[in-house]
Scaffold this motif. Structure first.
Motif, short mmCIF file in Angstrom:
data_model
loop_
_atom_site.label_atom_id
_atom_site.label_comp_id
_atom_site.label_asym_id
_atom_site.label_seq_id
_atom_site.Cartn_x
_atom_site.Cartn_y
_atom_site.Cartn_z
N UNK A 136 8.27 -15.49 -3.59
CA UNK A 136 8.23 -16.81 -4.24
C UNK A 136 9.23 -16.90 -5.37
N UNK A 137 9.78 -18.10 -5.59
CA UNK A 137 10.69 -18.30 -6.72
C UNK A 137 9.91 -18.62 -8.00
N UNK A 138 8.74 -19.25 -7.86
CA UNK A 138 7.88 -19.48 -9.02
C UNK A 138 6.57 -18.72 -8.80
N UNK A 139 6.09 -18.09 -9.80
CA UNK A 139 4.88 -17.28 -9.76
C UNK A 139 4.89 -16.24 -8.63
N UNK A 140 5.96 -15.42 -8.54
CA UNK A 140 5.95 -14.36 -7.53
C UNK A 140 5.00 -13.23 -7.95
N UNK A 141 4.57 -12.44 -6.98
CA UNK A 141 3.74 -11.26 -7.26
C UNK A 141 4.67 -10.15 -7.73
N UNK A 142 4.59 -9.74 -8.99
CA UNK A 142 5.45 -8.64 -9.45
C UNK A 142 4.86 -7.29 -9.06
N UNK A 143 5.70 -6.42 -8.52
CA UNK A 143 5.26 -5.07 -8.18
C UNK A 143 5.17 -4.23 -9.45
N UNK A 144 4.32 -3.21 -9.40
CA UNK A 144 4.17 -2.27 -10.51
C UNK A 144 3.81 -2.96 -11.82
N UNK A 160 -14.44 -13.66 -2.32
CA UNK A 160 -13.41 -13.75 -3.36
C UNK A 160 -12.29 -12.79 -3.01
N UNK A 161 -11.07 -13.12 -3.43
CA UNK A 161 -9.89 -12.31 -3.14
C UNK A 161 -9.13 -12.07 -4.44
N UNK A 162 -8.80 -10.82 -4.69
CA UNK A 162 -7.96 -10.45 -5.84
C UNK A 162 -6.75 -9.70 -5.29
N UNK A 163 -5.56 -10.25 -5.51
CA UNK A 163 -4.33 -9.67 -4.99
C UNK A 163 -3.55 -9.06 -6.15
N UNK A 164 -3.11 -7.82 -5.98
CA UNK A 164 -2.33 -7.14 -7.01
C UNK A 164 -1.52 -6.03 -6.34
N UNK A 165 -0.60 -5.43 -7.09
CA UNK A 165 0.06 -4.22 -6.61
C UNK A 165 -0.76 -3.06 -7.17
N UNK A 166 -1.61 -2.50 -6.34
CA UNK A 166 -2.59 -1.50 -6.77
C UNK A 166 -2.10 -0.08 -6.51
N UNK A 167 -0.91 0.22 -6.96
CA UNK A 167 -0.36 1.56 -6.73
C UNK A 167 -0.92 2.57 -7.69
N UNK A 178 0.83 -1.21 0.00
CA UNK A 178 0.00 0.00 0.00
C UNK A 178 0.86 1.25 0.00
N UNK A 179 0.51 2.18 -0.87
CA UNK A 179 1.17 3.49 -0.88
C UNK A 179 2.51 3.53 -1.56
N UNK A 180 2.86 2.49 -2.33
CA UNK A 180 4.14 2.54 -3.04
C UNK A 180 4.00 3.37 -4.32
N UNK A 181 5.14 3.81 -4.83
CA UNK A 181 5.17 4.56 -6.08
C UNK A 181 5.88 3.72 -7.13
N UNK A 182 5.34 3.74 -8.33
CA UNK A 182 5.94 3.00 -9.43
C UNK A 182 6.53 3.97 -10.44
N UNK A 183 7.71 3.65 -10.89
CA UNK A 183 8.38 4.44 -11.93
C UNK A 183 9.11 3.46 -12.84
N UNK A 184 9.81 3.99 -13.81
CA UNK A 184 10.56 3.12 -14.72
C UNK A 184 11.66 2.35 -14.00
N UNK A 185 12.08 2.84 -12.84
CA UNK A 185 13.12 2.13 -12.08
C UNK A 185 12.54 1.13 -11.08
N UNK A 186 11.21 1.01 -11.00
CA UNK A 186 10.60 0.02 -10.11
C UNK A 186 9.73 0.64 -9.03
N UNK A 187 9.51 -0.11 -7.96
CA UNK A 187 8.64 0.29 -6.87
C UNK A 187 9.45 0.88 -5.73
#
Length: 178
Positions: A131-139, A171-178, A40-49
């Protein structure tokens, strides 16, 4: 030939409803779909989160005890809550292990108790990120979706002594919602 069916209480009568000796119980999630923000509250840019916090998400569940008879109804005691996750698409969504919560919540007959249940803890979010497989990618636009069963284990002290399960669904939906 005639057959008679009777009930003395004490069973699962379907649809997530549990029947005890003097009451029946049901549970309904007040949030039909939780859209969880992994950071929550992260910022996304071309360099990441950058920035933000990882926090536990909870929803309220209405747990209702309904008297079966006009008098003599007993309290219910909820002793455990299990949150069970089923990925909507197993090929693109990782499993989340069940989450268990021990409690001792009393619900009087003829009342509804609103119970706050952690649906996705901070530790579970960190595990999705690491996670090493299927990790949640930020941004990203990645969304992990789950069917969630919130399983209450309850008993009726003074009744037949059996523990019944009462299930609420969401139901649950998980994402990086920045």
């Amino acid at each position: 030939m005639m057959a008679a069916l009777t009930s003395c209480g004490g069973g699962d009568i379907g649809g997530g409803v549990g029947e005890f000796t003097t009451v029946s119980a049901s549970a309904v999630a007040k949030t039909p779909r939780l859209e969880s923000d992994v950071v929550k509250g992260n910022s996304c840019s071309t360099s990441g989160s950058t920035g933000g916090t990882i926090e536990t998400d909870a929803i309220d569940v209405d747990f209702t005890s309904t008297q079966l008879y006009s008098s003599g109804a007993l309290n219910l005691v909820i002793s455990k809550v299990t949150v069970h996750y089923t990925p909507v698409n197993r090929a693109t969504t990782p499993d989340i292990p069940d989450y268990f919560l021990n409690t001792s919540q009393t619900v009087a007959p003829g009342t509804t108790a609103t119970i706050s249940v952690p649906i996705l803890t901070d530790a579970q979010k960190i595990a999705l990120l690491d996670r090493t497989t299927l990790p949640m990618p930020l941004c990203s636009s990645t969304v992990f979706e789950y069917y969630v069963d919130i399983i209450f284990e309850a008993s009726e002290p003074g009744g037949n002594g059996k523990v019944r399960t009462i299930v609420a669904k969401t139901n649950l939906a998980v994402a990086d919602r920045s």
